[in-house]
Design a protein around this motif. Sequence first.
Motif, PDB file in Angstrom:
ATOM      1  N   LEU A  10       0.807  -1.222   0.000  1.00 42.64           N
ATOM      2  CA  LEU A  10       0.000   0.000   0.000  1.00 42.64           C
ATOM      3  C   LEU A  10       0.843   1.277   0.000  1.00 42.64           C
ATOM      4  O   LEU A  10       0.438   2.276  -0.581  1.00 42.64           O
ATOM      5  CB  LEU A  10      -0.989  -0.007   1.160  1.00 42.64           C
ATOM      6  CG  LEU A  10      -2.175  -0.942   0.966  1.00 42.64           C
ATOM      7  CD1 LEU A  10      -3.050  -0.978   2.216  1.00 42.64           C
ATOM      8  CD2 LEU A  10      -2.994  -0.544  -0.250  1.00 42.64           C
ATOM      9  N   ASP A  11       2.018   1.237   0.626  1.00 48.41           N
ATOM     10  CA  ASP A  11       2.914   2.400   0.556  1.00 48.41           C
ATOM     11  C   ASP A  11       3.186   2.748  -0.901  1.00 48.41           C
ATOM     12  O   ASP A  11       3.097   3.907  -1.305  1.00 48.41           O
ATOM     13  CB  ASP A  11       4.254   2.127   1.238  1.00 48.41           C
ATOM     14  CG  ASP A  11       4.197   2.148   2.743  1.00 48.41           C
ATOM     15  OD1 ASP A  11       3.093   2.099   3.311  1.00 48.41           O
ATOM     16  OD2 ASP A  11       5.276   2.204   3.359  1.00 48.41           O
ATOM     17  N   LEU A  12       3.503   1.736  -1.674  1.00 48.81           N
ATOM     18  CA  LEU A  12       3.803   1.932  -3.089  1.00 48.81           C
ATOM     19  C   LEU A  12       2.579   2.473  -3.834  1.00 48.81           C
ATOM     20  O   LEU A  12       2.711   3.362  -4.673  1.00 48.81           O
ATOM     21  CB  LEU A  12       4.283   0.617  -3.711  1.00 48.81           C
ATOM     22  CG  LEU A  12       4.770   0.666  -5.149  1.00 48.81           C
ATOM     23  CD1 LEU A  12       5.925   1.647  -5.325  1.00 48.81           C
ATOM     24  CD2 LEU A  12       5.188  -0.727  -5.606  1.00 48.81           C
ATOM     25  N   CYS A  13       1.405   1.972  -3.512  1.00 48.50           N
ATOM     26  CA  CYS A  13       0.174   2.462  -4.149  1.00 48.50           C
ATOM     27  C   CYS A  13      -0.052   3.939  -3.838  1.00 48.50           C
ATOM     28  O   CYS A  13      -0.346   4.737  -4.738  1.00 48.50           O
ATOM     29  CB  CYS A  13      -1.034   1.655  -3.673  1.00 48.50           C
ATOM     30  SG  CYS A  13      -1.021  -0.074  -4.150  1.00 48.50           S
ATOM     31  N   GLY A  78      10.328  11.686  -1.592  1.00 47.05           N
ATOM     32  CA  GLY A  78       9.220  10.761  -1.810  1.00 47.05           C
ATOM     33  C   GLY A  78       9.283  10.112  -3.176  1.00 47.05           C
ATOM     34  O   GLY A  78       9.030   8.909  -3.319  1.00 47.05           O
ATOM     35  N   ILE A  79       9.640  10.884  -4.189  1.00 46.18           N
ATOM     36  CA  ILE A  79       9.786  10.341  -5.543  1.00 46.18           C
ATOM     37  C   ILE A  79      10.939   9.338  -5.578  1.00 46.18           C
ATOM     38  O   ILE A  79      10.817   8.260  -6.160  1.00 46.18           O
ATOM     39  CB  ILE A  79       9.986  11.470  -6.575  1.00 46.18           C
ATOM     40  CG1 ILE A  79       8.699  12.280  -6.707  1.00 46.18           C
ATOM     41  CG2 ILE A  79      10.415  10.907  -7.928  1.00 46.18           C
ATOM     42  CD1 ILE A  79       8.848  13.567  -7.497  1.00 46.18           C
ATOM     43  N   GLU A  80      12.044   9.686  -4.921  1.00 47.98           N
ATOM     44  CA  GLU A  80      13.183   8.764  -4.864  1.00 47.98           C
ATOM     45  C   GLU A  80      12.799   7.475  -4.145  1.00 47.98           C
ATOM     46  O   GLU A  80      13.150   6.379  -4.589  1.00 47.98           O
ATOM     47  CB  GLU A  80      14.364   9.434  -4.166  1.00 47.98           C
ATOM     48  CG  GLU A  80      14.971  10.566  -4.975  1.00 47.98           C
ATOM     49  CD  GLU A  80      15.951  11.418  -4.185  1.00 47.98           C
ATOM     50  OE1 GLU A  80      16.102  11.210  -2.951  1.00 47.98           O
ATOM     51  OE2 GLU A  80      16.567  12.312  -4.794  1.00 47.98           O
ATOM     52  N   LYS A  84      12.690   3.572  -5.701  1.00 52.89           N
ATOM     53  CA  LYS A  84      13.372   2.441  -5.066  1.00 52.89           C
ATOM     54  C   LYS A  84      12.379   1.326  -4.741  1.00 52.89           C
ATOM     55  O   LYS A  84      12.662   0.147  -4.952  1.00 52.89           O
ATOM     56  CB  LYS A  84      14.081   2.886  -3.781  1.00 52.89           C
ATOM     57  CG  LYS A  84      15.320   3.722  -4.018  1.00 52.89           C
ATOM     58  CD  LYS A  84      15.905   4.175  -2.701  1.00 52.89           C
ATOM     59  CE  LYS A  84      17.008   5.192  -2.918  1.00 52.89           C
ATOM     60  NZ  LYS A  84      17.451   5.796  -1.656  1.00 52.89           N
ATOM     61  N   GLN A  85      11.220   1.711  -4.209  1.00 48.35           N
ATOM     62  CA  GLN A  85      10.206   0.719  -3.858  1.00 48.35           C
ATOM     63  C   GLN A  85       9.647   0.033  -5.100  1.00 48.35           C
ATOM     64  O   GLN A  85       9.380  -1.173  -5.086  1.00 48.35           O
ATOM     65  CB  GLN A  85       9.069   1.368  -3.052  1.00 48.35           C
ATOM     66  CG  GLN A  85       9.487   1.855  -1.690  1.00 48.35           C
ATOM     67  CD  GLN A  85      10.045   0.733  -0.828  1.00 48.35           C
ATOM     68  OE1 GLN A  85       9.446  -0.328  -0.713  1.00 48.35           O
ATOM     69  NE2 GLN A  85      11.196   0.957  -0.232  1.00 48.35           N
ATOM     70  N   LEU A  86       9.481   0.798  -6.177  1.00 45.69           N
ATOM     71  CA  LEU A  86       8.986   0.227  -7.429  1.00 45.69           C
ATOM     72  C   LEU A  86       9.984  -0.790  -7.982  1.00 45.69           C
ATOM     73  O   LEU A  86       9.607  -1.878  -8.415  1.00 45.69           O
ATOM     74  CB  LEU A  86       8.714   1.325  -8.461  1.00 45.69           C
ATOM     75  CG  LEU A  86       8.153   0.868  -9.805  1.00 45.69           C
ATOM     76  CD1 LEU A  86       6.818   0.153  -9.626  1.00 45.69           C
ATOM     77  CD2 LEU A  86       8.002   2.064 -10.739  1.00 45.69           C
ATOM     78  N   GLU A  87      11.261  -0.448  -7.934  1.00 42.97           N
ATOM     79  CA  GLU A  87      12.303  -1.370  -8.397  1.00 42.97           C
ATOM     80  C   GLU A  87      12.310  -2.641  -7.551  1.00 42.97           C
ATOM     81  O   GLU A  87      12.399  -3.757  -8.083  1.00 42.97           O
ATOM     82  CB  GLU A  87      13.668  -0.680  -8.334  1.00 42.97           C
ATOM     83  CG  GLU A  87      14.794  -1.508  -8.887  1.00 42.97           C
ATOM     84  CD  GLU A  87      16.119  -0.760  -8.855  1.00 42.97           C
ATOM     85  OE1 GLU A  87      17.140  -1.425  -8.605  1.00 42.97           O
ATOM     86  OE2 GLU A  87      16.137   0.467  -9.081  1.00 42.97           O
ATOM     87  N   ALA A  88      12.168  -2.486  -6.233  1.00 41.11           N
ATOM     88  CA  ALA A  88      12.122  -3.644  -5.343  1.00 41.11           C
ATOM     89  C   ALA A  88      10.894  -4.505  -5.655  1.00 41.11           C
ATOM     90  O   ALA A  88      10.980  -5.743  -5.673  1.00 41.11           O
ATOM     91  CB  ALA A  88      12.100  -3.192  -3.884  1.00 41.11           C
ATOM     92  N   TRP A  89       9.751  -3.870  -5.908  1.00 42.07           N
ATOM     93  CA  TRP A  89       8.531  -4.596  -6.257  1.00 42.07           C
ATOM     94  C   TRP A  89       8.715  -5.371  -7.557  1.00 42.07           C
ATOM     95  O   TRP A  89       8.339  -6.534  -7.643  1.00 42.07           O
ATOM     96  CB  TRP A  89       7.349  -3.643  -6.359  1.00 42.07           C
ATOM     97  CG  TRP A  89       6.194  -4.219  -7.116  1.00 42.07           C
ATOM     98  CD1 TRP A  89       5.703  -3.813  -8.317  1.00 42.07           C
ATOM     99  CD2 TRP A  89       5.386  -5.344  -6.736  1.00 42.07           C
ATOM    100  NE1 TRP A  89       4.659  -4.613  -8.702  1.00 42.07           N
ATOM    101  CE2 TRP A  89       4.438  -5.564  -7.745  1.00 42.07           C
ATOM    102  CE3 TRP A  89       5.389  -6.201  -5.639  1.00 42.07           C
ATOM    103  CZ2 TRP A  89       3.502  -6.582  -7.701  1.00 42.07           C
ATOM    104  CZ3 TRP A  89       4.445  -7.221  -5.583  1.00 42.07           C
ATOM    105  CH2 TRP A  89       3.521  -7.398  -6.605  1.00 42.07           C
ATOM    106  N   GLU A  90       9.291  -4.734  -8.571  1.00 45.60           N
ATOM    107  CA  GLU A  90       9.494  -5.395  -9.869  1.00 45.60           C
ATOM    108  C   GLU A  90      10.406  -6.611  -9.714  1.00 45.60           C
ATOM    109  O   GLU A  90      10.140  -7.669 -10.285  1.00 45.60           O
ATOM    110  CB  GLU A  90      10.079  -4.416 -10.893  1.00 45.60           C
ATOM    111  CG  GLU A  90       9.124  -3.320 -11.316  1.00 45.60           C
ATOM    112  CD  GLU A  90       7.915  -3.807 -12.092  1.00 45.60           C
ATOM    113  OE1 GLU A  90       7.956  -4.910 -12.662  1.00 45.60           O
ATOM    114  OE2 GLU A  90       6.905  -3.081 -12.125  1.00 45.60           O
ATOM    115  N   THR A  91      11.473  -6.474  -8.930  1.00 45.88           N
ATOM    116  CA  THR A  91      12.387  -7.585  -8.684  1.00 45.88           C
ATOM    117  C   THR A  91      11.665  -8.728  -7.968  1.00 45.88           C
ATOM    118  O   THR A  91      11.787  -9.900  -8.343  1.00 45.88           O
ATOM    119  CB  THR A  91      13.601  -7.112  -7.865  1.00 45.88           C
ATOM    120  OG1 THR A  91      14.263  -6.076  -8.587  1.00 45.88           O
ATOM    121  CG2 THR A  91      14.569  -8.247  -7.586  1.00 45.88           C
TER     122      THR A  91
END
Length: 107
Positions: A10-13, A78-80, A84-91
């Motif tokens: 949810l943080d990522l959302c 926040g954008i940074e 980072k969170q998006l990259e972690a999610w994709e991995t």
Amino acid sequence: MDTQIKKGLLDLCVLSFLRDKDMYGYEIVQNISKSIEVSEGTIYPILRRLSKEGFFETYIVESNEGPARKYYRITVSGIEHYEKQLEAWETLKIGMDNILKRGESNE
């Protein structure tokens, strides 16, 4: 969906929606709820925590339709953090797909 899995994402959302435009809390809940079942009681603590961590700025806008609304604006950090969170999610997603779909092509 399992609550623990959902909480982690949810943080990522929230970051994703605020990356697009400033929003107030209930607006964020409504947008996320179009895809994932979520309550205000889940999102507001996330907004408070991420604001405290410096990922959002807040400001108040008076409303003709009720009380003033607190808007959230994503910061540079926040954008940074989002990236980072998006990259972690994709991995993680690729890894999970590899595990859960192993052997499907052999069937």
